[in-house]
Each structure stands twice: as structure tokens, then as C-alpha cells.
Design an enzyme around this catalytic site. Structure first.
Site, PDB file in Angstrom:
ATOM      1  N   ASP A  14       0.872  -0.906   0.154  1.00 49.24           N
ATOM      2  CA  ASP A  14      -0.220   0.372  -0.128  1.00 49.24           C
ATOM      3  C   ASP A  14       0.861   1.815  -0.066  1.00 49.24           C
ATOM      4  O   ASP A  14       2.322   1.352   0.474  1.00 49.24           O
ATOM      5  CB  ASP A  14      -1.043   0.069   1.190  1.00 49.24           C
ATOM      6  CG  ASP A  14      -1.943   1.128   1.447  1.00 49.24           C
ATOM      7  OD1 ASP A  14      -2.485   1.699   0.642  1.00 49.24           O
ATOM      8  OD2 ASP A  14      -2.492   1.539   2.217  1.00 49.24           O
ATOM      9  N   TYR A  46      -1.589   8.445  -2.490  1.00 48.73           N
ATOM     10  CA  TYR A  46      -0.842   8.105  -3.143  1.00 48.73           C
ATOM     11  C   TYR A  46      -2.344   8.485  -4.359  1.00 48.73           C
ATOM     12  O   TYR A  46      -2.427   8.940  -5.739  1.00 48.73           O
ATOM     13  CB  TYR A  46      -1.674   6.588  -4.094  1.00 48.73           C
ATOM     14  CG  TYR A  46      -0.600   5.607  -3.665  1.00 48.73           C
ATOM     15  CD1 TYR A  46       1.039   6.493  -3.613  1.00 48.73           C
ATOM     16  CD2 TYR A  46      -0.198   4.402  -4.729  1.00 48.73           C
ATOM     17  CE1 TYR A  46       1.382   6.008  -3.172  1.00 48.73           C
ATOM     18  CE2 TYR A  46       0.758   3.720  -4.124  1.00 48.73           C
ATOM     19  CZ  TYR A  46       2.143   4.543  -4.166  1.00 48.73           C
ATOM     20  OH  TYR A  46       3.176   3.215  -4.062  1.00 48.73           O
ATOM     21  N   CYS A  77      -4.480  -1.284  -1.724  1.00 49.23           N
ATOM     22  CA  CYS A  77      -4.169   0.291  -1.890  1.00 49.23           C
ATOM     23  C   CYS A  77      -5.534   0.361  -3.354  1.00 49.23           C
ATOM     24  O   CYS A  77      -5.757  -0.261  -4.249  1.00 49.23           O
ATOM     25  CB  CYS A  77      -2.989   0.672  -2.022  1.00 49.23           C
ATOM     26  SG  CYS A  77      -2.956   2.668  -2.753  1.00 49.23           S
ATOM     27  N   CYS A 191     -11.491   2.704  -0.011  1.00 44.75           N
ATOM     28  CA  CYS A 191      -9.508   2.948   0.511  1.00 44.75           C
ATOM     29  C   CYS A 191      -9.117   2.567   1.024  1.00 44.75           C
ATOM     30  O   CYS A 191     -10.033   1.753   2.786  1.00 44.75           O
ATOM     31  CB  CYS A 191      -9.410   3.889   0.795  1.00 44.75           C
ATOM     32  SG  CYS A 191      -8.472   4.672   1.266  1.00 44.75           S
ATOM     33  N   THR A 192      -8.267   1.230   2.022  1.00 49.05           N
ATOM     34  CA  THR A 192      -7.675   0.670   2.857  1.00 49.05           C
ATOM     35  C   THR A 192      -7.542   1.121   4.179  1.00 49.05           C
ATOM     36  O   THR A 192      -7.477   0.738   4.669  1.00 49.05           O
ATOM     37  CB  THR A 192      -6.842  -0.026   2.179  1.00 49.05           C
ATOM     38  OG1 THR A 192      -5.244   0.356   1.728  1.00 49.05           O
ATOM     39  CG2 THR A 192      -6.967  -1.205   1.555  1.00 49.05           C
ATOM     40  N   HIS A 193      -7.488   2.599   3.541  1.00 51.52           N
ATOM     41  CA  HIS A 193      -7.132   3.417   5.263  1.00 51.52           C
ATOM     42  C   HIS A 193      -8.551   3.735   5.830  1.00 51.52           C
ATOM     43  O   HIS A 193      -8.501   3.734   7.239  1.00 51.52           O
ATOM     44  CB  HIS A 193      -6.735   4.188   4.938  1.00 51.52           C
ATOM     45  CG  HIS A 193      -4.989   4.765   5.019  1.00 51.52           C
ATOM     46  ND1 HIS A 193      -4.263   4.145   3.810  1.00 51.52           N
ATOM     47  CD2 HIS A 193      -3.613   5.392   5.493  1.00 51.52           C
ATOM     48  CE1 HIS A 193      -3.714   4.969   3.706  1.00 51.52           C
ATOM     49  NE2 HIS A 193      -3.142   5.187   4.913  1.00 51.52           N
TER      50      HIS A 193
END
Ligand code: DGL
Length: 287
Positions: A14, A46, A77, A191-193
Site C-alpha cells: 500500500d 497516492y 491499495c 480506500c484501505t485506510h
């Protein structure tokens, strides 16, 4: 062609700590596998970069991970998946399978929605790619409608790793307002966050709205792919985990330990090439 060894690690990458939400689900499902995690923190975020730039980064990171040894690569990501997954898959055919994060979430959302109105919160790069429109249309056979909201700020606010403050709450409220207005009954965290602030998102959207993230589905896909390729590690062992970051390793170690709730002893810094032309790393967001 690399030799495929059952005991090679699964590699996950990511732009920062967001992919740890995917790694976490993999650790729950596959405790006997080894994992290498790469955070491209020197080039974080990104989310506002161009597709060409993201493809270049993904190619470079894939080569680093193959050199380190990997039997499968997970692009954890959404921004990189949306920009680079088809090309990366094709280029690495015959070397290593590549799994991304957009399709599994779209399938979960298509199955979850009752009224066909599906929300998406994601980075500007992911929203602009149209990847979720395509994946949701395919998964729902054209029945579900996507309402996409781009947030340039939410992932960087999470990546800083401070306490959830007014700015984060306002950012989430701003992103959720149009989705509430559209009457969505399902929201994709694109979004992986974002799973790292799931309670806040849940309070803002309310109990009736299903929140979809892809970690568990990705872990299941990794398991299937390893089994199908005959490269799953033997079940009766305990996996080992390695962490690499292109930016400050100590900052990543601290943040990763907190988000993953796993004491990370060491993070190795791996330099990357061009910083690209996207926005620079924000102050205090080294990890
Ligand atoms: N975790 C990343 C994603 O899923 C990106 C956030 C960023 O680097 O802007 O899109």
C-alpha cells in the site's frame, strides 16, 4: 520465471498503513503463511496521483517484492488497484498471481444492497478511474447505482496517526452527507485506510447502512489462489512477518504496531526511485 516455493511469503503493499487492514484479515485467516508488507510511505499519498504514475509505482514495488521473494502479491491499495491491476496482472502472468481490492468489495456491495443505491468513499484517483462503476455494474448485472464521493483528505488524516480530532470528524461528515442525501443503504470503503476509522463512519451513516470493506474477502481470495496454485504453506506452522517501508522506518514501526495491534520489532527501509510529481508527503505523515 521465479521458482514458486510454498514457503515464500505472500507480499502485500500500500502507499502507507492502510494495507495493514487487509494484512490483518490475512493474518486472521492464514496464520500459517509468511507475509511481507511494503508501505510506500516516501511517496504517500497516492490519492491524487495520475494513473500512469501509479502504474509506474506498482511495477517498481512488484519487482522489489519479487526480488525479496513472494509467491503472490496483494495490491492492498484501492488507488493503485484502480490504476494498475489489469496491467500488473498481465505483466506478471506466469511469475506470480496478483490480487487487488476493487472487485471483492463490489461483489459484497452488490450482494448487500436492498434498494440498489450504493455509496462509495474513495480517493480522487480511485473515483476518477471509474473502476468501481465498472465492477459494481458487473457484480450487480447493472442493477445497482453507484454514488461516488472523492476525499483527498481522509487517508492523509488517518495516516498521520494522531488522535481522531475535529478535522477527521468533519472530513467524514462531509464525505457522508451526499451519500445520506442519496439514500444509499450500502457504503463501500474504497480506500484501505478507511476501516481504521470505521466506528466514526458507522456513527455518521447510522445502523441501517451496511459498511463494506474488503479485507476478509481478500483474505479468502488469497487462500483460494494459494490452494489452487498448490503453493499454500503447510498448516501446522506459525507464519513470520516482515515489514518494509520506503520512508521513515521508525515512524512506520510505531504506527503499524498501533494499527495492527502487533508489536513490530523492525522495519527495513527500502529506497524507491522517482518521487513522482504528485503531492509531497505531508508534514508529520512520514508513516
Ligand atoms: N490506502 C490507499 C487506497 O486504498 C491510499 C491512500 C493514499 O495513498 O492516498 O487508496
Amino acid at each position: 520465471m521465479l521458482p514458486v516455493d510454498r514457503e515464500l511469503p505472500v507480499a502485500v503493499f500500500d502507499s502507507g498503513v492502510g494495507g495493514l487492514t487487509v494484512l490483518h484479515e490475512c493474518l486472521v485467516s492464514l496464520p500459517h503463511e509468511d507475509f511481507t508488507y511494503f508501505g510506500d510511505t516516501a511517496r504517500f499519498p497516492y490519492g491524487e496521483r495520475s494513473p500512469g504514475e501509479l502504474l509506474g509505482f506498482a511495477r517498481e514495488i512488484a519487482e522489489i517484492l519479487l526480488e525479496e521473494g513472494a509467491k503472490l502479491i496483494v495490491v492492498a491499495c484501492n488507488s493503485a488497484t484502480a490504476a494498475a491491476l489489469p496491467a500488473l496482472r498481465e505483466e506478471l502472468t506466469g511469475r506470480v498471481p496478483v490480487i487487488g481490492v476493487v472487485a471483492p468489495e463490489s461483489r459484497l456491495a452488490a450482494a448487500a444492497t436492498r434498494n440498489g443505491e450504493v455509496g462509495l468513499i474513495a480517493t480522487p484517483a480511485t473515483v476518477a478511474s471509474g473502476a468501481y462503476e465498472r465492477a459494481l455494474a458487473e457484480a450487480s448485472h447493472g442493477k445497482a447505482r453507484l454514488h461516488a464521493v472523492a476525499s483527498a483528505d481522509l487517508a492523509p488524516l488517518i495516516q498521520v496517526g494522531g488522535e481522531v480530532d475535529r478535522r477527521t470528524v468533519e472530513c467524514v461528515e462531509r464525505a457522508c452527507a451526499p451519500l445520506r442525501g442519496a439514500g444509499v443503504d450500502t457504503v463501500i470503503l474504497g480506500c484501505t485506510h478507511y476501516p481504521l476509522v470505521r466506528p466514526l463512519l458507522r456513527r455518521t451513516m447510522g445502523r441501517e447502512v451496511e459498511i463494506i470493506s474488503s479485507g476478509e474477502a481478500i483474505a479468502a481470495e488469497v487462500e483460494r489462489e494459494l490452494e489452487a496454485g498448490g503453493v499454500a504453506a503447510p498448516g501446522a506452522r506459525r507464519g513470520a512477518y516482515r515489514f518494509l517501508a520506503s520512508g521513515d522506518p521508525e515512524a512506520f514501526r510505531r504506527l503499524g504496531t498501533r494499527f495492527l495491534q502487533l508489536p513490530i520489532a523492525r522495519v527495513r527501509q527500502v529506497p524507491v526511485g522517482s518521487p513522482g510529481t504528485g503531492p509531497a508527503e505531508p508534514a508529520g505523515a512520514a508513516a
